[in-house]
Design a protein around this motif. Structure first.
Motif, PDB file in Angstrom:
ATOM      1  N   CYS A  71     -18.348  -2.223   8.157  1.00 31.41           N
ATOM      2  CA  CYS A  71     -17.686  -3.405   8.722  1.00 31.41           C
ATOM      3  C   CYS A  71     -17.520  -3.292  10.236  1.00 31.41           C
ATOM      4  O   CYS A  71     -17.720  -4.264  10.974  1.00 31.41           O
ATOM      5  N   ARG A  72     -17.173  -2.087  10.712  1.00 32.15           N
ATOM      6  CA  ARG A  72     -17.000  -1.918  12.152  1.00 32.15           C
ATOM      7  C   ARG A  72     -18.292  -2.135  12.913  1.00 32.15           C
ATOM      8  O   ARG A  72     -18.299  -2.701  14.008  1.00 32.15           O
TER       9      ARG A  72
ATOM     10  N   SER B  63      -8.730  -1.648   7.568  1.00 32.00           N
ATOM     11  CA  SER B  63     -10.086  -1.817   8.087  1.00 32.00           C
ATOM     12  C   SER B  63     -10.071  -2.783   9.262  1.00 32.00           C
ATOM     13  O   SER B  63      -9.034  -3.267   9.687  1.00 32.00           O
ATOM     14  N   SER B  64     -11.267  -3.081   9.773  1.00 29.28           N
ATOM     15  CA  SER B  64     -11.409  -4.033  10.869  1.00 29.28           C
ATOM     16  C   SER B  64     -11.381  -5.482  10.378  1.00 29.28           C
ATOM     17  O   SER B  64     -11.470  -6.409  11.184  1.00 29.28           O
TER      18      SER B  64
ATOM     19  N   PHE C 142     -15.794   0.778   5.425  1.00 30.35           N
ATOM     20  CA  PHE C 142     -15.093   0.461   6.673  1.00 30.35           C
ATOM     21  C   PHE C 142     -16.026   0.637   7.875  1.00 30.35           C
ATOM     22  O   PHE C 142     -16.028  -0.182   8.801  1.00 30.35           O
TER      23      PHE C 142
ATOM     24  N   PHE D 182      -8.916  -3.135   1.852  1.00 31.59           N
ATOM     25  CA  PHE D 182      -9.311  -3.378   3.242  1.00 31.59           C
ATOM     26  C   PHE D 182      -8.132  -3.417   4.217  1.00 31.59           C
ATOM     27  O   PHE D 182      -8.326  -3.752   5.390  1.00 31.59           O
TER      28      PHE D 182
ATOM     29  N   SER E 137     -14.358   4.689   3.194  1.00 34.31           N
ATOM     30  CA  SER E 137     -14.659   4.944   4.604  1.00 34.31           C
ATOM     31  C   SER E 137     -16.056   4.468   4.978  1.00 34.31           C
ATOM     32  O   SER E 137     -16.275   3.919   6.065  1.00 34.31           O
TER      33      SER E 137
END
Length: 238
Positions: A233-234, A33-34, A230, A30, A227
């Motif tokens: 999560c965004r 990632s955000s 990710f 992660f 991806s």
């Protein structure tokens, strides 16, 4: 965004010196990632969150246990999953976590009659994960290591990808839950030493075939699976 890691296992003691603890694999994954903070809970040792609101997103990890085993901690995590689902609290499930989320919410999980899914194997996109704002098409070669499979998904889940060997390989429920049978947190190097440990259980033919897939395909399409996570999560920030 804070990720709560519900640890359902750890690496073997002699692997920790090189690879760290199991949650370290997710923290490395992660990095871009955000996710800005992590909190790990060793659920398999009966360490649990106090509330589903303690973190923004919850991730249920892989495990050597089966979701149908009678260890009390598995039922505690299953209830936590149900509580998150009731509150639309975002969840990610990886391997055992994928299975446990479906099991907790009414799906069926069994030891597959097809045997071990080990090494890098192909799955096909069945449905676009439209609510996750990403394109996910074609054949994906993903790292896996499992005997159990989700036989019937829980209500409300869409099957994003699968194969004849593993029909329910990636699933989503609206924007709130993403699960996958593969191990995007595993590197080929880590998986190689892990499956060698399983030679006595899985047999030479299965292990050698898995090692051959790693030699030929490396990490496969691991980055695409990461991806997808990710993007999930965004979306939770929107």
């Amino acid at each position: 965004m804070k990720l709560g890691i519900l640890l359902c296992d750890d690496h073997y003691p002699d692997s920790i010196a090189k690879y760290g603890h199991y949650d370290d694999a997710f923290k490395r994954m992660f990095q871009r990632s955000s996710i800005s903070a992590f909190k790990s809970y060793r659920c398999h040792e009966e360490e649990y969150p106090s509330s589903i609101g303690d973190c923004d997103i919850w991730l249920v990890t892989g495990s050597k246990w089966g979701v149908y085993d009678t260890d009390p901690w598995i039922q505690v995590v299953a209830q936590f999953v149900r509580d998150c689902d009731d509150a639309n609290q975002p969840m990610i499930g990886i391997c055992f976590g994928h299975q446990l989320i479906h099991y907790a919410l009414g799906g069926c999980v069994e030891k597959s009659e097809k045997g071990w899914g080990m090494g890098v194997y192909a799955i096909e996109t069945l449905n676009q994960p439209t609510t996750l704002n990403t394109k996910f098409t074609g054949t994906l070669n993903l790292i896996a290591c499992h005997q159990d499979q989700v036989i019937a998904p829980a209500n409300g889940f869409e099957v994003v990808a699968g194969s004849d060997f593993c029909p329910i390989a990636i699933t989503q429920k609206s924007k709130t839950t993403l699960t996958m049978q593969c191990h995007p947190e595993f590197t080929p190097d880590f998986l190689t030493q892990l499956i060698e440990r399983l030679r006595d259980k899985a047999g030479d033919e299965v292990v050698n075939k898995a090692l051959n897939s790693l030699e030929n395909l490396g990490e496969g399409d691991r980055k695409q699976a990461i991806s997808l996570i990710f993007n999930f999560c965004r979306i939770q920030q929107e």
